[in-house]
Enzyme design. Sequence first.
Site, PDB file in Angstrom:
ATOM      1  N   LEU A 148       0.953  -1.125  -0.090  1.00 61.70           N
ATOM      2  CA  LEU A 148      -0.196   0.266   0.050  1.00 61.70           C
ATOM      3  C   LEU A 148       0.875   1.262  -0.034  1.00 61.70           C
ATOM      4  O   LEU A 148       1.748   1.351   0.947  1.00 61.70           O
ATOM      5  CB  LEU A 148      -1.050  -0.127   1.338  1.00 61.70           C
ATOM      6  CG  LEU A 148      -1.891   1.058   1.415  1.00 61.70           C
ATOM      7  CD1 LEU A 148      -3.270   0.553   2.018  1.00 61.70           C
ATOM      8  CD2 LEU A 148      -1.560   2.396   1.768  1.00 61.70           C
ATOM      9  N   GLY A 158      -0.420   8.841  -1.272  1.00 58.82           N
ATOM     10  CA  GLY A 158       0.195   9.873  -2.285  1.00 58.82           C
ATOM     11  C   GLY A 158       0.771   9.422  -3.490  1.00 58.82           C
ATOM     12  O   GLY A 158       1.774  10.050  -3.970  1.00 58.82           O
ATOM     13  N   SER A 214      -0.886  10.193  -6.757  1.00 62.39           N
ATOM     14  CA  SER A 214      -1.389  10.698  -7.871  1.00 62.39           C
ATOM     15  C   SER A 214      -0.319  11.389  -8.621  1.00 62.39           C
ATOM     16  O   SER A 214      -0.782  11.750  -9.954  1.00 62.39           O
ATOM     17  CB  SER A 214      -2.561  11.841  -7.379  1.00 62.39           C
ATOM     18  OG  SER A 214      -1.853  12.916  -6.467  1.00 62.39           O
ATOM     19  N   SER A 215       0.881  11.868  -8.105  1.00 57.06           N
ATOM     20  CA  SER A 215       1.860  12.237  -8.859  1.00 57.06           C
ATOM     21  C   SER A 215       3.238  11.980  -8.366  1.00 57.06           C
ATOM     22  O   SER A 215       3.272  11.375  -7.254  1.00 57.06           O
ATOM     23  CB  SER A 215       1.768  14.008  -8.959  1.00 57.06           C
ATOM     24  OG  SER A 215       1.617  14.329  -7.748  1.00 57.06           O
ATOM     25  N   GLY A 216       4.378  12.387  -8.997  1.00 58.08           N
ATOM     26  CA  GLY A 216       5.585  12.322  -8.406  1.00 58.08           C
ATOM     27  C   GLY A 216       6.071  10.934  -8.048  1.00 58.08           C
ATOM     28  O   GLY A 216       5.801   9.866  -8.665  1.00 58.08           O
ATOM     29  N   ILE A 217       6.737  10.852  -6.673  1.00 60.00           N
ATOM     30  CA  ILE A 217       7.546   9.450  -6.207  1.00 60.00           C
ATOM     31  C   ILE A 217       6.576   8.619  -6.062  1.00 60.00           C
ATOM     32  O   ILE A 217       6.590   7.285  -6.559  1.00 60.00           O
ATOM     33  CB  ILE A 217       8.430   9.870  -5.056  1.00 60.00           C
ATOM     34  CG1 ILE A 217       9.364  10.997  -5.274  1.00 60.00           C
ATOM     35  CG2 ILE A 217       8.812   8.628  -4.469  1.00 60.00           C
ATOM     36  CD1 ILE A 217      10.255  11.232  -4.028  1.00 60.00           C
ATOM     37  N   GLY A 218       5.276   8.799  -5.510  1.00 61.80           N
ATOM     38  CA  GLY A 218       4.209   8.043  -5.390  1.00 61.80           C
ATOM     39  C   GLY A 218       3.650   7.457  -6.475  1.00 61.80           C
ATOM     40  O   GLY A 218       3.539   6.043  -6.649  1.00 61.80           O
ATOM     41  N   SER A 276      13.067  12.924   3.375  1.00 59.68           N
ATOM     42  CA  SER A 276      13.459  14.029   2.780  1.00 59.68           C
ATOM     43  C   SER A 276      15.036  14.298   3.258  1.00 59.68           C
ATOM     44  O   SER A 276      15.391  13.785   4.629  1.00 59.68           O
ATOM     45  CB  SER A 276      12.795  15.106   2.950  1.00 59.68           C
ATOM     46  OG  SER A 276      13.590  16.364   2.497  1.00 59.68           O
ATOM     47  N   TYR A 286       8.101  22.208   7.639  1.00 62.67           N
ATOM     48  CA  TYR A 286       8.503  21.003   6.841  1.00 62.67           C
ATOM     49  C   TYR A 286       9.495  20.013   7.553  1.00 62.67           C
ATOM     50  O   TYR A 286       9.266  18.901   7.815  1.00 62.67           O
ATOM     51  CB  TYR A 286       8.360  21.454   5.500  1.00 62.67           C
ATOM     52  CG  TYR A 286       8.883  20.164   4.629  1.00 62.67           C
ATOM     53  CD1 TYR A 286       8.003  19.304   4.103  1.00 62.67           C
ATOM     54  CD2 TYR A 286      10.348  19.898   3.962  1.00 62.67           C
ATOM     55  CE1 TYR A 286       8.053  18.227   3.405  1.00 62.67           C
ATOM     56  CE2 TYR A 286      10.501  18.894   3.215  1.00 62.67           C
ATOM     57  CZ  TYR A 286       9.266  17.922   2.916  1.00 62.67           C
ATOM     58  OH  TYR A 286       9.726  16.741   2.154  1.00 62.67           O
TER      59      TYR A 286
END
Length: 281
Positions: A8, A11, A13-17, A141, A154
Amino acid sequence: MTSSNTVLITGTSSGIGLAAAVAAAEAGWTAIATMRDTGKAGALLQAAAEAGVADRVQVKRLDVTDAGSITACLDEVIAEHGRLDALVNNAGAAQVGTIEQGSIDDVRAAMEVNFFGVVAATRAALPHLRAARGRVITITSVGGVVGQPFNEAYCAAKFAVEGFMESLAPVAATVGVEVTVVEPGAVASEFVANLGQDLDGVLATAGPYTPALQAYLARTRQSFANAQTPAEAAAPVIEALTAEHPAFRIQTSAWARDFVGVKLADLDGSAVRNLTGPWVR
């Protein structure tokens, strides 16, 4: 681990995920690709189809800031697949600003998605991961190791995630669950574009911090111009997913290793100050 294993990923919908979901499916896993708004699944589904793995990517709704959403998603996964072998905590949100010009609510919002969301998803998944002797992989990160100007909230959240996972790792290992953190640097994705902040507006109201913020934004734009692709940053996630015994801490590039290495060898904090100080002047 076998090709029937289920992962599973939050996140996606875009990028690394997105890249990690497709890569996991290419590696033979069933990828449960979750996102807050499943109406944004188009790019993921197209990428999965182009890679020939659409049958191994299943989109589900999951909002890491909503405990009911996490429980409902996991219940569906177990009902449909009978097991959960890995959790990839990827969902997160950037935030640019400094505390005097922001609000405590801004900090709380950053902590909610970037830290408490990770804690909540991990807590809910652990009984299933224990049963499967699986693993938790969390995208943190380089900002979870090196504090960066105008990223106070962040970086605080990512530091918290790193401390949480570093503390959890030996405990989880006693029940057969491996824990890994993956530390990207700059990634050419929609992460920063999706800040939900008007950076021109932030700059216009920066007051005495305006020169420092201008310098920081100029440096950041340059760094993102030379960023890794999401696929490059996702490759170590698959390494952690498939290795017999993955390392606890994995950086996604040589640059990230060098950057994090400054902090890990910096006993008095001077090396980090010398590294990041020029970013704001």
